[in-house]
Design an enzyme around this catalytic site. Sequence first.
Site, short mmCIF file in Angstrom:
data_model
loop_
_atom_site.label_atom_id
_atom_site.label_comp_id
_atom_site.label_asym_id
_atom_site.label_seq_id
_atom_site.Cartn_x
_atom_site.Cartn_y
_atom_site.Cartn_z
N GLU A 297 6.31 3.66 -2.80
CA GLU A 297 5.15 2.91 -2.33
C GLU A 297 3.92 3.40 -3.09
O GLU A 297 3.75 4.60 -3.30
CB GLU A 297 4.96 3.14 -0.83
CG GLU A 297 3.70 2.53 -0.24
CD GLU A 297 3.56 2.83 1.25
OE1 GLU A 297 4.59 2.92 1.95
OE2 GLU A 297 2.42 2.99 1.72
N GLU B 257 -7.00 1.97 0.50
CA GLU B 257 -6.57 2.28 1.86
C GLU B 257 -7.49 3.32 2.49
O GLU B 257 -7.87 4.30 1.86
CB GLU B 257 -5.14 2.82 1.83
CG GLU B 257 -4.53 3.08 3.19
CD GLU B 257 -3.10 3.58 3.08
OE1 GLU B 257 -2.27 3.17 3.90
OE2 GLU B 257 -2.82 4.39 2.18
#
Length: 336
Positions: free
Chosen positions: A130, A135
């Site tokens: 990932e 974020e």
Amino acid sequence: ALALACASTVSANYVILDDFSGPTFFDNFYFNATLDPNYGFVEYIGAGSALLDSLAYYDAATDTAIIRVDDTNTYTPGVDTGRPSIRAQTLNTYQYGLFILDLAHMPGGACGSWPSFWTTSMNHWPEHGEIDIIENVNLASFSEETIHAGPTFPGDVCEVIGNVNTSPGQQTGTQTTYNCIWNATTSDYGTKTQYSGQGCSANNNNPNNFGDGFNLAQGGVYAMEWTDELIQIWSWENGAVPADIADGTPDPLTWGKPIFTTWGGNCDIARHFIDHTVVLDTNFCGDWGNAVWQTSSCYDPVAYPTCSDYVGANPGDYSETYWAVRSLKVYQWSNA
């Protein structure tokens, strides 16, 4: 000098593979309505939902694709699944490339929010990795760039060095954790301990790179380069974006130091990062948001003892919780 010389293994020979923009932007995406794997207080809306058209649409006036959350209704933890939102995933999967997201707006700072732009394997997580490009949670003013890896086999390692043992530093971000294996709790570099699930993460120090600051600057661009040898990430506020990006001839060698790079570490990128889908979403609370709730300025032990209590009760806080995407472009390396 070697670290700088090898900061990118490619030059300007990137050619466009996919251009997601304009009125057909959403033709290339799937709306994933499955339950949130991070246990967020969120209901992802899928195709066929009456809410879909009000949360995901093309705005001709600004020539942007809008991805919103519900900012009208209240929701009750334990009764409702959560606040409606969108998890948009590309129909195509990718093995390497240069991914460039041009945004007019990203979700602004809001208690309980967890906006993300990332890539991952839908069917083989965490073994196939990932890459978290944008974020953070709550009222954060900066983005965190993080990767999570395998392990594929017992004993696998995947670590980065940040700026440890590099002179001059090879990245602009502040590395906070160094072991990328998703459940690792120790590292050979930098900070020796970290919590399981943290991955290897760097804080973005560039101007106006996240939330309200990003939006006040009228947006900007994020880029992620993924080859069989390295992963690295850049960001620029509006007005500072390299001209070659607008020209459609992006050349990472000319962009200067990235925020985050795996260069110099001991991670086998080809082994740990395989067949990724690109994802844009806004979660609420979840594993991360819940873990930091009581230490955040959003916490109120009487009115909002949990993150979900706050998110469910305050729809008006999420009027700025939306993505406005000018384009998402995926480039592929070409030897032509």
